[in-house]
Design an enzyme around this catalytic site. Structure first.
Site, mmCIF file in Angstrom:
data_model
loop_
_atom_site.group_PDB
_atom_site.id
_atom_site.type_symbol
_atom_site.label_atom_id
_atom_site.label_comp_id
_atom_site.label_asym_id
_atom_site.label_seq_id
_atom_site.Cartn_x
_atom_site.Cartn_y
_atom_site.Cartn_z
ATOM 1 C CD GLU A 33 56.413 79.787 68.133
ATOM 2 O OE1 GLU A 33 55.756 80.127 67.173
ATOM 3 O OE2 GLU A 33 57.621 79.581 68.132
ATOM 4 N NE ARG A 106 60.781 92.314 66.730
ATOM 5 C CZ ARG A 106 60.551 92.164 65.401
ATOM 6 N NH1 ARG A 106 59.983 90.950 64.984
ATOM 7 N NH2 ARG A 106 61.150 92.849 64.414
ATOM 8 C CE1 TYR A 211 60.970 100.452 68.135
ATOM 9 C CE2 TYR A 211 62.277 101.092 66.210
ATOM 10 C CZ TYR A 211 61.560 100.123 67.053
ATOM 11 O OH TYR A 211 61.450 98.838 66.574
ATOM 12 C CG ASP A 287 59.106 87.836 57.755
ATOM 13 O OD1 ASP A 287 58.615 88.753 57.053
ATOM 14 O OD2 ASP A 287 60.357 87.975 58.628
HETATM 15 C C1 LIG Z 1 65.765 94.497 62.392
HETATM 16 C C2 LIG Z 1 64.583 94.354 62.229
HETATM 17 C C3 LIG Z 1 63.605 95.107 62.476
HETATM 18 C C4 LIG Z 1 62.298 95.078 62.055
HETATM 19 N N1 LIG Z 1 61.206 96.260 62.453
HETATM 20 C C5 LIG Z 1 60.128 96.250 61.919
HETATM 21 C C6 LIG Z 1 59.169 97.010 62.462
HETATM 22 O O1 LIG Z 1 59.658 98.118 63.066
HETATM 23 N N2 LIG Z 1 58.013 97.012 61.772
HETATM 24 C C7 LIG Z 1 57.635 95.866 61.286
HETATM 25 O O2 LIG Z 1 56.119 95.823 60.618
HETATM 26 N N3 LIG Z 1 58.369 94.946 60.769
HETATM 27 C C8 LIG Z 1 59.640 95.065 61.235
HETATM 28 N N4 LIG Z 1 60.622 93.867 61.020
HETATM 29 C C9 LIG Z 1 60.082 92.718 60.269
HETATM 30 C C10 LIG Z 1 59.144 91.790 61.073
HETATM 31 O O3 LIG Z 1 60.193 91.458 62.289
HETATM 32 C C11 LIG Z 1 59.073 90.408 60.373
HETATM 33 O O4 LIG Z 1 58.446 90.757 59.140
HETATM 34 C C12 LIG Z 1 57.758 89.597 61.410
HETATM 35 O O5 LIG Z 1 58.303 89.365 62.477
HETATM 36 C C13 LIG Z 1 57.318 88.694 60.383
HETATM 37 O O6 LIG Z 1 56.359 88.012 61.113
HETATM 38 P P1 LIG Z 1 55.990 86.422 60.825
HETATM 39 O O7 LIG Z 1 54.888 86.226 61.706
HETATM 40 O O8 LIG Z 1 55.731 86.196 59.416
HETATM 41 O O9 LIG Z 1 57.206 85.725 61.170
HETATM 42 P P2 LIG Z 1 58.261 85.416 62.457
HETATM 43 O O10 LIG Z 1 57.958 86.806 63.254
HETATM 44 O O11 LIG Z 1 59.587 85.119 61.985
HETATM 45 O O12 LIG Z 1 57.308 84.400 63.306
HETATM 46 C C14 LIG Z 1 57.330 83.128 62.774
HETATM 47 C C15 LIG Z 1 57.068 82.081 64.092
HETATM 48 O O13 LIG Z 1 57.022 81.038 63.665
HETATM 49 C C16 LIG Z 1 57.778 80.037 64.625
HETATM 50 N N5 LIG Z 1 58.386 78.874 63.747
HETATM 51 C C17 LIG Z 1 59.567 79.008 62.835
HETATM 52 N N6 LIG Z 1 59.589 77.693 62.287
HETATM 53 C C18 LIG Z 1 58.814 76.888 62.978
HETATM 54 C C19 LIG Z 1 58.661 75.489 62.791
HETATM 55 N N7 LIG Z 1 59.273 74.618 62.047
HETATM 56 N N8 LIG Z 1 57.494 75.080 63.773
HETATM 57 C C20 LIG Z 1 56.666 75.833 64.404
HETATM 58 N N9 LIG Z 1 56.989 76.947 64.557
HETATM 59 C C21 LIG Z 1 57.969 77.630 63.960
HETATM 60 C C22 LIG Z 1 58.876 80.958 65.039
HETATM 61 O O14 LIG Z 1 59.251 80.553 66.469
HETATM 62 C C23 LIG Z 1 58.041 82.052 65.213
HETATM 63 O O15 LIG Z 1 57.210 82.179 66.301
HETATM 64 C C24 LIG Z 1 61.815 93.993 61.373
HETATM 65 C C25 LIG Z 1 62.785 93.037 61.190
HETATM 66 C C26 LIG Z 1 64.057 93.085 61.404
HETATM 67 C C27 LIG Z 1 64.996 91.978 61.051
#
Ligand SMILES: Cc1cc2nc3c(=O)[nH]c(=O)nc-3n(C[C@H](O)[C@H](O)[C@H](O)COP(=O)(O)OP(=O)(O)OC[C@H]3O[C@@H](n4cnc5c(N)ncnc54)[C@H](O)[C@@H]3O)c2cc1C
Length: 384
Positions: A33, A106, A211, A287
């Site tokens: 991370e 979160r 919320y 994502d």
């Molecule tokens: C306004 C908004 C509201 C939202 N509300 C909701 C909701 O209510 N419910 C829901 O289900 N979803 C919601 N989402 C979507 C949700 O936030 C994301 O889809 C989710 O966080 C994706 O999770 P992830 O683990 O794939 O990526 P991320 O949460 O982006 O996590 C990626 C991680 O990788 C780390 N990282 C990045 N690059 C590197 C690197 N090069 N080396 C090491 N670490 C790295 C980052 O620091 C981070 O910790 C919302 C999004 C937005 C923008």
């Protein structure tokens, strides 16, 4: 050089869930991370029953003092705050979908996932800057100059994923909309704080969502606004600066913006669907694989489902392909609904808006069976 069987890049909700799901199957992994310490973003998140079902199965959940069980989701008109439609999210929903609907910070969810993943499972301050596959596995390079080798790499590094570049080269896609986000003390929110519910006001070109989080002690606020270009980085603005963008909106929304304090402002992005979510020994989730617009509150929920399914298939022959086959159809359906929100949630007042509102008024729990019930698990869906 340190070698691990599986390296996960990114300790967001998807990467941490993958670490827990793998650990539950006795599969060790090392999570990298970039942030220096646990915590993550301070904002709120809605956790729908399809996500909660996975988390419950993995034995993870935010502490009860941190979580809120909203009674309902209310959709309201921008100008007069009148109710368009209401979907119950309380006990009836929990019975129907087999898991509760929660709203939480979160960071509280991350804490719970981190505790379940086990001490030392995440290397913080470990920013991956590149990776290369060779005959011995995948070589990962980090910003501090260190290198690690892994048999398999799971890219869980979010919207701007570095790991995705090893699977396919593309660019993020700006939606034309930005978002303003804040968490404010519940006492500033007046009657919106209680009873606990998700409220969404729909208006021309924009919408606003609130919320409760922190066990009801705070209110999460998200307000969208169309803008020709996104800010180049997340920036802070005063809620009072948003009042012009929300002129003509009901005082309950404008009042909330006025007391919101500082809000984070950033653009909303997604990406076109990838030809494949994996290549060689590299596989993507959340994502990193399929960023979606937040208009259906499912990005994290889908990342949680991905992580669970990937952990189940990873050790099988052709595991990444099986994972993708199990997940792709559902994820693309969710992404399409999220993207349709760009238009559907922002209609100007008129016949189309009235038809939309009539359809929304007719929604009930059964409308969400495809999304919330059984989640990604076809056996659970079939059993319903
Ligand atoms: C306004 C908004 C509201 C939202 N509300 C909701 C909701 O209510 N419910 C829901 O289900 N979803 C919601 N989402 C979507 C949700 O936030 C994301 O889809 C989710 O966080 C994706 O999770 P992830 O683990 O794939 O990526 P991320 O949460 O982006 O996590 C990626 C991680 O990788 C780390 N990282 C990045 N690059 C590197 C690197 N090069 N080396 C090491 N670490 C790295 C980052 O620091 C981070 O910790 C919302 C999004 C937005 C923008």
């Amino acid at each position: 050089m340190t070698t691990s069987r599986i390296a996960v890049v990114g300790a967001g909700i998807g990467g941490l869930t993958a670490a827990v799901a793998l650990a539950r199957r006795g599969i060790e992994c090392e999570v990298h991370e970039r942030s220096a310490a646990p915590g993550g973003s301070g904002g709120g998140i809605q956790l729908s029953p399809n996500a909660m079902a996975v988390l419950h199965r993995l034995g993870v959940g935010p502490a009860p003092a941190d979580a809120v069980r909203p009674q309902a989701r209310e959709l309201r008109r921008w100008r007069d705050d009148s109710l368009i439609g209401r979907v119950e999210l309380g006990p009836d929903a929990e019975r129907r979908f087999g898991a509760p609907y929660l709203t939480v910070r979160r960071a509280a969810l991350s804490r719970a996932l981190l505790a379940a993943a086990g001490p030392g499972s995440v290397r913080f301050g470990s920013r991956c800057v590149g990776l290369r596959e060779d005959g011995d596995g995948v070589l990962l390079r980090f910003a501090d100059g260190s290198q690690r080798r892994a048999g398999t790499v799971i890219g869980a590094d979010g919207l701007h994923s570095i790991v995705r570049g090893a699977v396919h080269q593309d660019a993020v896609r700006y939606s034309g909309h930005t978002v303003y986000r804040a968490v404010l003390p519940a006492e500033r929110a007046g009657r919106l704080a209680s009873p606990p519910r998700v409220v969404v006001w729909l208006g021309p070109g924009r919408h606003c969502v609130t919320y409760p989080v922190d066990g009801g002690r705070s209110l999460n606020l998200v307000a969208t606004a169309p803008e020709p270009a996104p800010p180049t980085a997340v920036r802070e603005v005063a809620g009072s600066d948003l009042l012009a963008a929300y002129s003509g909106w009901h005082p309950v929304v404008r009042g909330l913006l006025a007391v919101a304090g500082r809000l984070d402002h950033h653009g909303l992005f997604d990406r076109p669907a990838l030809p494949s979510w994996h290549r060689g020994r590299v596989v993507l989730l959340g994502d990193a694989a399929h960023p979606m617009l937040p208009f259906i509150a499912q990005g994290a929920a889908q990342a949680i489902e991905d992580a669970d399914v990937l952990a189940a298939h990873l050790d099988e022959p052709g595991g990444p392909a099986r994972y993708e086959a199990a997940r792709r159809g559902r994820v693309e359906q969710v992404c399409a609904v999220a993207r349709a929100g760009l238009r559907d949630l922002h209609l100007p007042d008129g016949p189309e808006q009235r038809a939309r509102d009539a359809a929304l008024a007719a929604t009930d729990l059964s409308t969400f069976d495809w999304l919330y019930a059984g989640g990604h698990d076809p056996a659970a869906r079939a059993a319903r």
